[in-house]
Design a protein around this motif. Structure first.
Motif, short mmCIF file in Angstrom:
data_model
loop_
_atom_site.label_atom_id
_atom_site.label_comp_id
_atom_site.label_asym_id
_atom_site.label_seq_id
_atom_site.Cartn_x
_atom_site.Cartn_y
_atom_site.Cartn_z
N ASP A 85 0.59 -0.94 -0.01
CA ASP A 85 -0.24 0.12 -0.45
C ASP A 85 1.64 1.32 0.08
O ASP A 85 0.54 2.83 -0.20
CB ASP A 85 -1.23 -0.21 0.83
N ARG A 86 2.34 1.08 -0.49
CA ARG A 86 3.57 2.08 -0.07
C ARG A 86 4.46 1.89 -0.64
O ARG A 86 4.47 0.24 -0.72
CB ARG A 86 3.04 2.96 1.56
N GLN A 87 5.41 2.40 -0.70
CA GLN A 87 6.49 2.82 -0.83
C GLN A 87 7.31 1.42 0.08
O GLN A 87 7.13 2.62 1.23
CB GLN A 87 7.82 3.55 -1.51
N LYS A 135 8.71 0.74 7.50
CA LYS A 135 9.81 0.80 6.00
C LYS A 135 9.56 -0.37 5.30
O LYS A 135 10.83 0.29 4.25
CB LYS A 135 10.35 2.59 6.54
N PHE A 166 5.70 1.49 -6.36
CA PHE A 166 5.93 1.08 -5.41
C PHE A 166 7.25 0.86 -5.53
O PHE A 166 7.30 0.28 -4.84
CB PHE A 166 5.38 0.09 -4.45
#
Length: 296
Positions: A85-87, A135, A166
């Motif tokens: 859903d994100r980098q 992260k 991503f």
């Protein structure tokens, strides 16, 4: 680099014509033309003759033809998918494989595909474990105890597809024959371990190669930077036609040489290119050489 390109390059390195090559391996010049134009492959006897003449292994001559990005359809396949859903910074620990390919996908799932024509119990022998952090993400490909490293090195192909939006930083550790990075834009891809052939095709970003293996690197429509960090190694990089590149030597006792083995960048060179360039090649490490080969 496919067989046709490799045969043409090897012939030119020895400064022999198609007619002379044909005479040496007892075939017609038309056969050489056919092979170099990509319209066919030699039979096994002629492949062995070419291998002996140029002192190249059959595996090296046919590395592209054995590739997952060629027209092979594999008998056995095991697929793992995971939503993003994100980098994230992604660490891939592959272990031993014949080939690893990294490319983008327009899906929102990261996909890890293990494939083979010989490993009939692939789903049981190769497992993928994904651990997600805030992260960062760890992707570990593990072999079962009944799959030897020798068999994996000969028969295991791994395809990594990363969602297009991503793509960020990725690290890959592995022992393999071929690493292919294609059709992808990224910040950095770092490779550590052992490899023989590295192919960067239609890709943009920083590729960092930290290995003491003697590498054959092929750059085709590649933009950004290639960092080669080696100790006591001799490697070669092939550029596609019209590639605008700049050489930067930052290592100790390291140097670039041309296709005739003449030194072209032997001293430390840390300045920036004077003009805009597609690709910067930076050589670090200690006591290593990289040969530069330009396509005709």
């Amino acid at each position: 680099m496919n067989f046709a390109e490799k045969l043409k390059e090897l012939r030119k390195q020895k400064s022999i014509s198609q007619e002379q090559l044909a005479e040496k391996i007892f075939v017609s010049r038309q056969a050489i033309t056919k092979w170099e134009s990509g319209n066919g492959l030699p039979d096994i006897e002629n492949l062995i003759a070419i291998s002996s003449l140029f002192n190249e292994s059959l595996d090296s001559l046919l590395s592209e033809e054995k590739s997952l990005i060629s027209k092979h359809e594999f008998l056995y396949e095991s697929r793992t998918e995971y939503d993003l859903d994100r980098q994230k910074k992604i660490d891939f620990h592959i272990g031993t494989a014949h080939e690893v390919i990294i490319e983008r996908t327009k899906d929102e799932k990261i996909q890890i595909v293990a494939a083979s024509n010989k490993l009939s119990f692939l789903a049981q022998q190769v497992k993928v474990k994904i651990t997600e952090h805030d992260k960062r993400m760890d992707v570990v490909v593990k072999h079962s105890t009944d799959l030897s490293d020798i068999s994996a090195l000969e028969n295991l192909f791994i395809l990594i597809r990363i969602p297009e939006k991503f793509v960020a930083d990725a690290e890959l550790s592995s022992e393999l024959e071929n690493l292919k990075i294609r059709d992808i834009t990224f910040d950095t891809i770092e490779f550590s371990g052992k490899a023989k052939n590295i192919s960067i095709t239609n890709a943009k970003g920083v590729v960092s190669l930290d290995t003491n293996s003697n590498l054959l690197v092929a750059a085709n429509r590649a933009k950004g930077k290639i960092e080669i960090n080696q100790w006591h190694a001799v490697s070669k990089i092939n550029f596609a036609e019209n590639t605008n590149f700049y050489l930067k030597n930052t290592g100790r006792f390291t140097r670039f040489v041309d296709s005739n083995s003449k030194i072209i960048c032997g001293k430390n060179k840390n300045d920036a290119p004077d003009t805009e360039t597609d690709l910067i090649v930076e050589l670090g490490g200690w006591k290593s050489e990289v040969q530069i080969v330009k396509a005709d």
